[in-house]
Design a protein around this motif. Structure first.
Motif, mmCIF file in Angstrom:
data_model
loop_
_atom_site.group_PDB
_atom_site.id
_atom_site.type_symbol
_atom_site.label_atom_id
_atom_site.label_comp_id
_atom_site.label_asym_id
_atom_site.label_seq_id
_atom_site.Cartn_x
_atom_site.Cartn_y
_atom_site.Cartn_z
ATOM 1 N N CYS A 1 0.843 -1.187 0.000
ATOM 2 C CA CYS A 1 0.000 0.000 0.000
ATOM 3 C C CYS A 1 0.875 1.232 0.000
ATOM 4 N N HIS B 1 -6.001 -0.834 -1.608
ATOM 5 C CA HIS B 1 -6.303 0.079 -0.512
ATOM 6 C C HIS B 1 -7.291 -0.543 0.456
ATOM 7 N N MET C 1 -7.837 -2.093 3.392
ATOM 8 C CA MET C 1 -7.058 -2.403 4.586
ATOM 9 C C MET C 1 -7.649 -3.583 5.351
ATOM 10 N N PHE D 1 -0.521 -2.234 11.549
ATOM 11 C CA PHE D 1 -1.661 -1.347 11.784
ATOM 12 C C PHE D 1 -1.685 -0.785 13.197
ATOM 13 N N LEU E 1 -1.613 6.066 7.461
ATOM 14 C CA LEU E 1 -2.659 5.282 8.114
ATOM 15 C C LEU E 1 -3.694 6.187 8.751
#
Lengths: 444, 265
Positions: free
Chosen positions: B57, B218, B220, B248, B260
């Motif tokens: 990403c 994208h 997530m 994350f 993020l």
């Protein structure tokens, strides 16, 4: 509940009523399309008047006042309409030119074979398209060539010096064998260097060389046909030979040139670009003139080249350059994603082009291709400047014949020529439109 | 970014992959690439083991698409070494073709062939590249069309299908070549929200079967549940890579944190 006074429930449904008289039928159509506003009405009347004014004399000339039968110019000398009797008398010449009368069945046979091959090919529902295509592209041209020229060619070969081997068909055969062996050898070497399976490269080449060998044998055989020089060909025969050869030969050449111009290899791309720009930059008349007058000056003495053949080569190369640009337009319209999708699946360049890119690109440029076919068909009339009598040339020549000379003879001939050319071109245009619609179905 | 469990789309949980410790699927060593003067990939070092599921990403223009397009040589790298399935990508066209046969790719805009039916789209490469008999290729194609749950569309043209269906066909088309590695280049970015799930479900299914996957996305939620490694790129470089949980919950680099914080609300 006082609100209920506002509710309404229909008891009986209304039946359909006839529309007002002035919106349907002939009157309605006229009102909507021709007289919707005062300006439209005035324009409709002016244009109608113009049509009547121009079409009436034309119909008078070609139909009402026309002379339909008669033995010679006497019937047309005072005529105020077209002299169709003259067209009738000259029709065989318009079709065959000076092709010997006793041999004209050969031309007829070629026309019939062409129709037999072409008509089922053009109708999508008829099966056996592959066999049909083989007949049309592989068999018909050879048969037509033998029928039209008479075949029985004497190949003697000219590359091996006479001191080694006397000029004879054998010498030619030896030459061809050596030539084929060299080509196959080079291909095998290339395949080996590129690490490809040798047989997959050489087998198709060997088949093509073998096919050419068969053709050479066939055209050298004596079928007992009287040879007819191309100088005696004429009329519609020449028009069709030049146009069809030009279209059929220029199409694959045009595809190769278009791919070449877009190639990543600078040499290929440059060579294609130069070829295309040179041929596109020169008028067809110049090309034909060069082919007929200049080319013999460069050839060694004694080597002759048929005039019609020279014209065919000139027309084909000229047409190929235009075809290439048309097809390149289609190639450019294909999104990059199509190339990437094909490459990511592992398809090679030629597989990608054949299966993915060209089918889509050619479909896009059908109108352009047909446009250039139509202009080629009409441009064939230019061969008259190198002394070939095509359909129009034949008509022009006959109009001066003392037997039929009259004030209306020339005009009649040109009207006839225009009608025939229009019929061919219109047919091509309609067929292309049909193909476009057919290919569009089910997609998108 | 306190709560990164942002899986808007409810995907089944996926057990961690069985990653081979010896079998290298893709190896990139000091890969550099320029578009003219523009340095798009800078010293990329990435090793993908067999069975790994990697999500890449990063912001747009960070070079992530370029990176995976280098793996099957849709883009050429100018410096460094890329080895796929033991074959190094150089100018040798044969090697490139061999690699492309073993590496499937799914594109953002599907890139189906609009003039061929769904079935023909799927059988084209097996027949022409693998030289498979037509009947066998069609059987395999129907098998994979079943897998992506649209066997009934086999005789339609791509233009008659929805975006999600088209993307599933594109996945089936790649699978028909029985690839060893699958590359996904933003497979859901061009889809309506409703269709994203049907495509992600198929991708999860692939992961469950142990497919080696490199995925630019994208999504997530997908990264959290499927990937065993998440790579964050910016400015043509790999900024950070980690297992999804650490990535994350505990991003290290400032740039990663910023990224993020912008995509996870």
């Amino acid at each position: 509940m006082s609100v209920t006074t506002d509710t309404f429930v229909r008891d009986d449904l209304l039946p359909a009523k006839a529309p007002p008289r002035n919106t349907v039928g002939v009157v309605g159509w006229l009102r909507q399309n021709l007289f919707s506003t005062p300006l439209n009405g005035v324009m409709t009347i002016i244009i109608l008047a113009f049509i009547v004014w121009t079409v009436t004399p034309f119909i008078r000339f070609t139909l009402i006042d026309a002379v339909w039968t008669g033995p010679d110019r006497s019937v047309c000398a005072t005529a105020t309409g077209a002299c169709w009797a003259y067209v009738k008398a000259y029709l065989p010449q318009f079709i065959y030119g000076r092709y010997p009368i006793g041999e004209r069945w050969r031309v007829d046979l070629v026309f019939v074979l062409l129709l037999i091959g072409l008509i089922p090919m053009l109708i999508p529902r008829v099966p056996y398209k592959a066999l049909n295509a083989i007949f049309l592209i592989g068999v018909f041209p050879v048969v037509a060539y033998i029928l039209l020229t008479g075949g029985h060619h004497q190949f003697v070969g000219s590359l091996i010096p006479s001191s080694l081997m006397a000029p004879s068909p054998l010498r030619f055969a030896v030459q061809y064998a050596v030539f084929s062996a060299v080509i196959l050898g080079l291909l095998a070497l290339y395949a080996r260097l590129a690490g490809r399976p040798i047989s997959r490269t050489t087998t198709p080449a060997a088949m093509i060389l073998g096919y050419i060998a068969v053709i050479l044998v066939l055209v050298s055989l004596d079928f007992g046909l009287v040879p007819v020089e191309t100088a005696n060909w004429g009329g519609l025969l020449v028009t069709l030979v030049v146009a069809i050869t030009g279209m059929v030969a220029a199409f694959p050449l045009g595809i190769l040139l278009a791919l070449g111009r877009r190639s990543n290899m600078p040499v290929v791309s440059l060579a294609s670009t130069i070829f295309i720009e040179v041929w596109r930059g020169v008028p067809l008349i110049t090309v034909l003139f060069m082919a007929s007058v200049m080319l013999p000056l460069f050839l060694p003495e004694g080597v002759t080249f048929d005039k019609l053949l020279r014209a065919l080569i000139g027309v084909t190369l000229f047409q190929a350059a235009y075809m290439a640009e048309t097809i390149r337009g289609g190639l450019q319209a294909i999104p990059r994603g199509q190339y990437e999708g094909a490459m990511a699946l592992g398809l090679g360049y030629w597989q990608m082009m054949r299966k993915i890119i060209l089918p889509q690109a050619l479909r896009i440029v059908i109108p352009g291709i047909v446009g250039s076919f139509i202009s080629l068909f009409k441009d064939t009339t230019l061969v008259i400047i190198i002394g070939l009598y095509d359909f129009l040339g034949q008509i022009q020549a006959s109009a001066n014949d003392a037997k039929w000379a009259s004030p209306v003879t020339g005009l009649t001939g040109y009207i006839f020529a225009a009608m025939v050319f229009w019929a061919f071109c219109f047919a091509m245009s309609r067929y292309a439109a049909f193909t476009e619609r057919r290919l569009d179905r089910g997609r998108r | 970014m306190s709560d990164p469990s942002i899986a808007i789309i409810d995907l089944p949980s996926v057990p961690p992959p069985l990653v081979s410790s010896t079998d290298v699927a893709v190896e990139m060593v000091d890969v550099n690439k320029w578009y003219g003067e523009f340095h798009v990939l800078r010293d990329i070092n990435l090793t993908v083991m067999r069975g790994e599921r990697i999500v890449i990403c990063g912001p747009s223009g960070s070079g992530k698409s370029t990176l995976i397009r280098c793996i099957n040589r849709l883009e050429e790298h100018q410096k460094g070494k890329i080895v796929v399935d033991g074959k190094e990508l150089t100018n040798d066209l044969r090697k490139i073709d061999e690699v492309r046969r073993e590496v499937g790719m799914v594109f953002q805009h599907f890139n189906l062939f609009p003039h061929l039916t769904i079935l023909e789209n799927c059988t084209l490469a097996p027949i022409n590249v693998r030289r498979m008999p037509k009947r066998e290729a069609e059987e395999i194609a129907m098998h994979y069309l079943n897998r992506v749950k649209i066997p009934e569309q086999a005789n339609k043209y791509p233009g008659q299908l929805s975006g999600g269906q088209q993307q599933r066909v594109a996945i089936a088309r790649s699978l028909c070549m029985n690839p060893r590695v699958m590359l996904f280049d933003e497979p859901t970015s061009a889809l309506d929200p409703e269709m994203i799930k049907e495509v992600l479900d198929v991708m999860v299914g692939l992961a469950l079967e142990g497919m080696t996957m490199v995925c630019v996305t994208h999504e997530m939620g997908f990264a959290r549940q499927v990937a065993n490694r998440v790579i964050f790129m910016d400015g043509g470089q790999i900024i950070e890579q980690n297992d999804p949980v650490s990535f994350f919950t505990n991003p290290q680099h400032e740039r990663t944190k910023l990224f993020l914080s912008q995509i996870l609300h």
